[in-house]
Structure formats: structure tokens, C-alpha cells
Scaffold this active site. Structure first.
Site, PDB file in Angstrom:
ATOM      1  N   GLU A  72       0.825  -1.217   0.000  1.00 13.64           N
ATOM      2  CA  GLU A  72       0.000   0.000   0.000  1.00 13.64           C
ATOM      3  C   GLU A  72       0.855   1.261   0.000  1.00 13.64           C
ATOM      4  O   GLU A  72       1.850   1.351   0.716  1.00 13.64           O
ATOM      5  CB  GLU A  72      -0.894  -0.031   1.244  1.00 13.64           C
ATOM      6  CG  GLU A  72      -2.285   0.464   0.988  1.00 13.64           C
ATOM      7  CD  GLU A  72      -3.048  -0.409   0.001  1.00 13.64           C
ATOM      8  OE1 GLU A  72      -3.047  -0.073  -1.207  1.00 13.64           O
ATOM      9  OE2 GLU A  72      -3.644  -1.412   0.415  1.00 13.64           O
ATOM     10  N   HIS A  73       0.415   2.195  -0.834  1.00 11.17           N
ATOM     11  CA  HIS A  73       1.093   3.489  -0.998  1.00 11.17           C
ATOM     12  C   HIS A  73       2.519   3.300  -1.517  1.00 11.17           C
ATOM     13  O   HIS A  73       3.416   4.053  -1.157  1.00 11.17           O
ATOM     14  CB  HIS A  73       1.091   4.292   0.314  1.00 11.17           C
ATOM     15  CG  HIS A  73      -0.252   4.919   0.570  1.00 11.17           C
ATOM     16  ND1 HIS A  73      -0.656   6.082  -0.044  1.00 11.17           N
ATOM     17  CD2 HIS A  73      -1.298   4.513   1.325  1.00 11.17           C
ATOM     18  CE1 HIS A  73      -1.887   6.381   0.345  1.00 11.17           C
ATOM     19  NE2 HIS A  73      -2.314   5.439   1.170  1.00 11.17           N
ATOM     20  N   ASP A  87       2.751   2.123  -5.035  1.00 14.11           N
ATOM     21  CA  ASP A  87       2.724   2.111  -6.513  1.00 14.11           C
ATOM     22  C   ASP A  87       3.356   3.379  -7.078  1.00 14.11           C
ATOM     23  O   ASP A  87       4.072   3.340  -8.078  1.00 14.11           O
ATOM     24  CB  ASP A  87       1.312   1.872  -7.076  1.00 14.11           C
ATOM     25  CG  ASP A  87       0.256   2.880  -6.665  1.00 14.11           C
ATOM     26  OD1 ASP A  87       0.511   3.690  -5.754  1.00 14.11           O
ATOM     27  OD2 ASP A  87      -0.841   2.845  -7.267  1.00 14.11           O
ATOM     28  N   SER A 110     -26.031   7.971 -14.277  1.00 17.45           N
ATOM     29  CA  SER A 110     -25.556   6.924 -13.369  1.00 17.45           C
ATOM     30  C   SER A 110     -26.730   6.443 -12.532  1.00 17.45           C
ATOM     31  O   SER A 110     -27.491   7.246 -11.996  1.00 17.45           O
ATOM     32  CB  SER A 110     -24.471   7.499 -12.457  1.00 17.45           C
ATOM     33  OG  SER A 110     -24.356   6.680 -11.316  1.00 17.45           O
ATOM     34  N   ALA A 162     -15.168   3.626  -0.748  1.00 20.28           N
ATOM     35  CA  ALA A 162     -14.849   2.559   0.199  1.00 20.28           C
ATOM     36  C   ALA A 162     -13.427   2.047  -0.003  1.00 20.28           C
ATOM     37  O   ALA A 162     -13.039   1.038   0.562  1.00 20.28           O
ATOM     38  CB  ALA A 162     -15.848   1.423   0.069  1.00 20.28           C
ATOM     39  N   SER A 209     -13.736   4.811  -8.570  1.00 19.29           N
ATOM     40  CA  SER A 209     -13.396   5.799  -9.598  1.00 19.29           C
ATOM     41  C   SER A 209     -12.620   5.138 -10.748  1.00 19.29           C
ATOM     42  O   SER A 209     -12.944   5.331 -11.929  1.00 19.29           O
ATOM     43  CB  SER A 209     -12.578   6.918  -8.957  1.00 19.29           C
ATOM     44  OG  SER A 209     -12.211   7.864  -9.904  1.00 19.29           O
ATOM     45  N   GLU A 251      -6.949  10.603 -14.014  1.00 16.79           N
ATOM     46  CA  GLU A 251      -6.954  10.980 -12.590  1.00 16.79           C
ATOM     47  C   GLU A 251      -5.934  12.090 -12.330  1.00 16.79           C
ATOM     48  O   GLU A 251      -6.236  13.074 -11.671  1.00 16.79           O
ATOM     49  CB  GLU A 251      -6.599   9.775 -11.703  1.00 16.79           C
ATOM     50  CG  GLU A 251      -7.633   8.668 -11.658  1.00 16.79           C
ATOM     51  CD  GLU A 251      -8.847   8.983 -10.785  1.00 16.79           C
ATOM     52  OE1 GLU A 251      -8.908  10.067 -10.178  1.00 16.79           O
ATOM     53  OE2 GLU A 251      -9.759   8.142 -10.753  1.00 16.79           O
ATOM     54  N   ASP A 304      -4.770   0.800  -9.306  1.00 17.96           N
ATOM     55  CA  ASP A 304      -6.209   0.544  -9.358  1.00 17.96           C
ATOM     56  C   ASP A 304      -6.680   0.268 -10.776  1.00 17.96           C
ATOM     57  O   ASP A 304      -7.437  -0.679 -11.034  1.00 17.96           O
ATOM     58  CB  ASP A 304      -6.981   1.741  -8.800  1.00 17.96           C
ATOM     59  CG  ASP A 304      -6.560   2.075  -7.388  1.00 17.96           C
ATOM     60  OD1 ASP A 304      -5.852   1.267  -6.774  1.00 17.96           O
ATOM     61  OD2 ASP A 304      -6.935   3.163  -6.907  1.00 17.96           O
ATOM     62  N   TYR A 359      -3.838  12.381   0.425  1.00 19.17           N
ATOM     63  CA  TYR A 359      -3.136  11.451  -0.467  1.00 19.17           C
ATOM     64  C   TYR A 359      -2.022  12.201  -1.206  1.00 19.17           C
ATOM     65  O   TYR A 359      -0.868  11.767  -1.242  1.00 19.17           O
ATOM     66  CB  TYR A 359      -4.137  10.852  -1.462  1.00 19.17           C
ATOM     67  CG  TYR A 359      -3.546   9.837  -2.394  1.00 19.17           C
ATOM     68  CD1 TYR A 359      -3.580   8.485  -2.089  1.00 19.17           C
ATOM     69  CD2 TYR A 359      -2.935  10.220  -3.586  1.00 19.17           C
ATOM     70  CE1 TYR A 359      -3.022   7.546  -2.947  1.00 19.17           C
ATOM     71  CE2 TYR A 359      -2.377   9.303  -4.449  1.00 19.17           C
ATOM     72  CZ  TYR A 359      -2.432   7.962  -4.122  1.00 19.17           C
ATOM     73  OH  TYR A 359      -1.872   7.041  -4.965  1.00 19.17           O
TER      74      TYR A 359
HETATM   75  C1  GLA Z   1      -5.299   4.642  -4.043  1.00 23.55           C
HETATM   76  C2  GLA Z   1      -4.559   5.024  -5.304  1.00 23.55           C
HETATM   77  C3  GLA Z   1      -3.551   3.946  -5.702  1.00 23.55           C
HETATM   78  C4  GLA Z   1      -2.647   3.569  -4.538  1.00 23.55           C
HETATM   79  C5  GLA Z   1      -3.464   3.317  -3.284  1.00 23.55           C
HETATM   80  C6  GLA Z   1      -2.605   3.124  -2.068  1.00 23.55           C
HETATM   81  O1  GLA Z   1      -6.091   3.518  -4.256  1.00 23.55           O
HETATM   82  O2  GLA Z   1      -5.474   5.226  -6.356  1.00 23.55           O
HETATM   83  O3  GLA Z   1      -2.787   4.380  -6.808  1.00 23.55           O
HETATM   84  O4  GLA Z   1      -1.670   4.545  -4.336  1.00 23.55           O
HETATM   85  O5  GLA Z   1      -4.372   4.377  -3.004  1.00 23.55           O
HETATM   86  O6  GLA Z   1      -1.845   1.972  -2.202  1.00 23.55           O
END
Ligand code: GLA
Length: 429
Positions: free
Chosen positions: A34-35, A37, A68, A123, A128, A160, A172, A222
Site C-alpha cells: 500500500e502506498h 505504486d 448513473s 470505500a 473511480s 486521474e 487501481d 493522499y
Molecule cells: C489509491 C490510489 C492507488 C494507490 C493506493 C494506495 O487507491 O489510487 O494508486 O496509491 O491508493 O496503495
């Protein structure tokens, strides 16, 4: 919703519309990594059977009409007027994709688009990315653009970053475009090399728990984390030649950070402002000094990257207990070093792992409940946890973790037993 229902909704909303085609793009759960990429690291997500569906038909003119099922009212926009407008809400996602494709020189016409999703919004399961990949996959197909799923993922990341103002990484959209049923994707975010790893969990299930806590300021926090990582990279580059934090192993980081950050920063980052320096003096730096923060962020990133490789090996060996231990360590690091969890995610993760020690819970827990690991997944600041739970304990898990969570936070969590799926695609009747 099946394609028949999608078709009747589409026909009801656009009675003058053409013959629709149908598409699906999944959300994702990241098992670990996590965090990292956006720091050139390894991630380990799976695509889910929860995601977003589209019914789409071409139009003769240059208008896009967007509806939607989760968010009314309809939006009508000309292909000549695709600039971001706050009031268009979710409609900015299809506008972003359409604008980037047009800017790349693709000839698109107007279209009517109805989307419906069963992913909970906000969530942390990539709603997105799922919408963006869905729209890109649909436009790619109906206008014959001939883009590969990886090109679609890269396009969606640009949407994005450049249009929607979220400085996210590639994970994602890659998971949504490239997912494979019953597999996790081991993705190297610095090269986009990937490997499908069978998700052999045996008698265990991945259970998602949604905090249902609105994620306030998530995008700005973020982006702030990203900037803090860039600061750490800048400091480390004074002593070594790297392009991404994840190029360093934990051992290399330990060695280089002594020179790059210095003793005082490291002591304060690890032991707080009351640490004692080698000289016997107290530090002058505060815990929230930018370089101390940068060190803590980098320490998470580099160790998390290492955990991903170990998690892949554990999964391949069928060592679910080791996989779970790595997930627990990941959560702690995201809580303490990266500071992206918050009390709701912590309450869920700790309630989950406490089930292995029922005496720590103020409830009638069964004598032994096998939960092998639990961690937040996605960006954090609210959103979901993912836990590894024995299949015989899933009902107990939902009841007991739900009960404890409500007692601790006053909120009610939702639970989903995750099922994996293939990546974005056209779906047929
Ligand atoms: C969000 C971002 C991803 C990644 C995660 C954390 O989902 O869209 O690119 O950085 O947070 O791992």
C-alpha cells in the site's frame, strides 16, 4: 443487475437512444503493497466481482448524455466542451476519458451512457478507477480504437492525474483492466511487468469490511503523502543514485539513511522528541519536522515493498499464517509510519485480529476463531479492511467484528466476502 435489466433501464432513460452494448469493469482489493505504486514498488491486487456496468450506444451528433444509476440527475455535454466542471460530479470521469482520447487524435462521436455499479462509493475499492476503465474500454470497443488493456490503464491514470486532480499511481486501473479470476496480480509499478499468482487460500476467504466512514479530505492527504515521499527521495538522492524509493532494500535504506537523514532525524522519527542522541543531548527537531516525516514515510514504503515479495512467496507456499502476519505488519506500518488509517480502520483491523484471542474482546466470542490477518486496503483515511478468515468462521467474524466496531465507533460496518474476477470487458446477453 444483468444485461436485460441494464437494457431496460437504458431504454427507459434514453427512449430515443440507439441499440446499446454492455460492458463491465471491476473494482479491486489490494492484498498488500500500500502506498508504494507511486514509489515504483510492487503491489498485489485482485479484481473483484463488485464493479461497474455500462450500457452505451453511439449517437449521430456530438453530444454525450450520461446517467448513473447510483447518482442522478442526467448530464448532457457536447464533445467540444469537455473541461472539468465541479457540478458535473461523477460525469467528470467519462468527460476526462473522452477528452484525453480526443486530445490523442482519436475520432469519437457522441454517445448515450448509462452506468450502474455495486461497489460501495468511497470505500477504497476503486470505484473511480472502475468507472474510468469501464468508459475507456467501452469507447475503445465501440469506436474501434484498438487500445490494449495496459494502454487503457495508463490512459485512466492520466485522467486521474491530469484532469481529476488525484495524483494516484497505476495500481487501481491496472487491476481493473488486467484482473484475472482466482488470481492476484503481482505488478512491478516501475516497469509494469506483471505476473498472475493463483490465489490459493484453501479454506480461507478474503473478507472486506467497510468502515462506512466518509473519507474527508482524502484526496488532499493522499497528494500530501506523495509529496512527502518525493521529499524523502530528494534527501536520499544526496547519497545514492535512485529514481524511486522502492529501488532500495531495507538494508540499503538503513545504510543510506544514516548519511542522508542523519542520527537526529532517525532517532526522533523512531523514538519521538524525548529520544537521547549519542552525544547524550536531547534532539532539537520536532516529531512533525518535514525531514522526520519524510523519513517515516520512506521507512514504511521500503519495508512494505519488501513485505509484498514475502507475501507472494507465502501465498505460493500456501503459508496463509505468514501471509496474514505480513498483512498485520502492513496495517501497523500504515497506522504508525504512514498515518493513513484513522480510528475506524484501526478499530476494524484490531477487532478482526483480536478474534484469535477472544479473551481480549468484551463479547461472547467462540473459543477459537481463525483470522490470519487484517489490514486497511486502498488509500486509507476511511474505506475498507481486508481480512483472511477461515471459511467456517465467516459468519462469526461478521457478527463479532461488526459488534465490536459499532461499540468502539458508533458506526455500522458492511461486510463482503470477496470473489475475484477477470478485468474489464464487453458482456453479452
Ligand atoms: C489509491 C490510489 C492507488 C494507490 C493506493 C494506495 O487507491 O489510487 O494508486 O496509491 O491508493 O496503495
Amino acid at each position: 443487475m444483468n444485461t436485460n435489466e441494464l437494457r431496460s433501464e437504458f431504454n427507459r432513460i434514453f427512449p430515443d437512444g440507439g441499440e446499446p452494448r454492455f460492458f463491465y469493469a471491476p473494482g479491486r482489493v489490494n492484498i498488500i503493497g500500500e502506498h508504494i505504486d507511486y514509489n515504483g514498488g510492487m503491489v498485489f491486487p485482485c479484481a473483484l466481482t463488485l464493479g461497474t456496468y455500462a450500457a452505451i450506444a453511439k449517437r449521430e451528433d456530438n453530444l454525450m448524455r450520461l446517467v448513473s444509476g447510483n447518482i442522478e440527475p442526467p448530464i448532457a455535454v457536447s464533445l467540444e466542451k469537455l473541461e472539468y466542471r465541479k457540478e458535473d460530479g461523477w460525469g467528470n470521469n467519462p468527460k476526462a476519458i473522452t477528452k484525453l482520447l480526443t486530445d490523442m487524435g482519436h475520432k469519437l462521436g457522441g454517445f448515450d451512457l448509462y452506468v450502474w455499479g455495486n461497489l460501495p462509493n468511497n470505500a477504497g475499492l476503486s470505484s473511480s478507477a472502475s468507472v474510468n476503465v469501464l468508459v475507456a474500454t467501452a469507447l475503445n470497443t465501440i469506436f474501434g480504437l484498438d487500445m490494449s488493456p495496459v494502454e487503457i490503464a495508463l490512459l485512466c491514470q492520466r485522467a486521474e492525474n491530469e484532469y481529476l486532480g488525484v495524483n494516484c499511481g497505476i495500481m487501481d486501473m491496472f487491476a481493473s483492466a488486467m484482473g484475472k479470476k482466482d488470481h492476484a496480480i503481482m505488478l512491478d509499478c516501475s516497469t509494469l511487468k506483471y505476473e498472475y499468482v493463483p490465489l490459493k487460500l484453501g479454506d480461507y476467504r478474503l473478507v472486506l469490511a467497510n468502515t462506512n466512514n466518509p473519507r474527508s479530505l482524502a484526496d488532499s492527504k493522499y497528494n500530501q503523502r506523495r509529496a512527502e515521499c518525493e521529499e524523502a527521495l530528494k534527501i536520499l538522492r544526496t547519497v545514492c543514485d535512485i529514481t524511486n524509493l522502492c529501488e532500495l532494500s531495507p538494508d540499503q535504506f538503513e545504510e543510506y539513511s544514516k548519511k542522508a537523514f542523519g542520527e537526529e532525524v532517525i532517532r526522533v522519527a523512531l523514538y519521538g522528541e524525548n529520544a537521547i542522541l549519542d552525544s547524550g543531548e536531547k534532539p532539537k527537531l520536532t516529531f512533525d519536522a518535514p525531514e522526520v516525516t519524510a523519513y517515516r514515510r520512506a521507512l514504511h514504503v521500503i519495508n512494505e515493498n519488501d513485505r509484498v515479495t514475502k507475501a507472494k512467496e507465502a501465498l505460493e507456499f500456501g503459508d496463509i499464517s505468514e501471509l496474514g502476519a505480513l498483512m498485520n505488519a502492513s496495517h501497523c506500518s500504515l497506522q504508525v509510519l504512514y498515518e493513513v488509517t484513522g480510528k475506524e480502520l484501526d478499530a476494524l483491523a484490531y477487532a478482526a485480529v483480536s478474534l484469535n484471542h477472544p479473551q481480549t474482546l468484551d463479547t461472547e466470542a467462540p473459543a477459537y476463531t481463525k483470522v490470519h490477518g487484517s489490514r486497511m486496503t486502498g488509500a486509507g483515511f476511511g474505506g475498507c479492511t481486508v481480512s483472511i478468515v477461515h471459511k467456517d468462521n465467516v459468519d462469526d467474524f461478521i457478527e463479532l467484528v461488526g459488534w465490536t466496531y459499532t461499540k468502539d465507533t458508533g458506526l455500522v460496518a458492511d461486510f463482503y466476502v470477496a470473489e475475484t474476477d477477470d478485468g474489464a470487458r464487453e458482456v453479452y446477453l
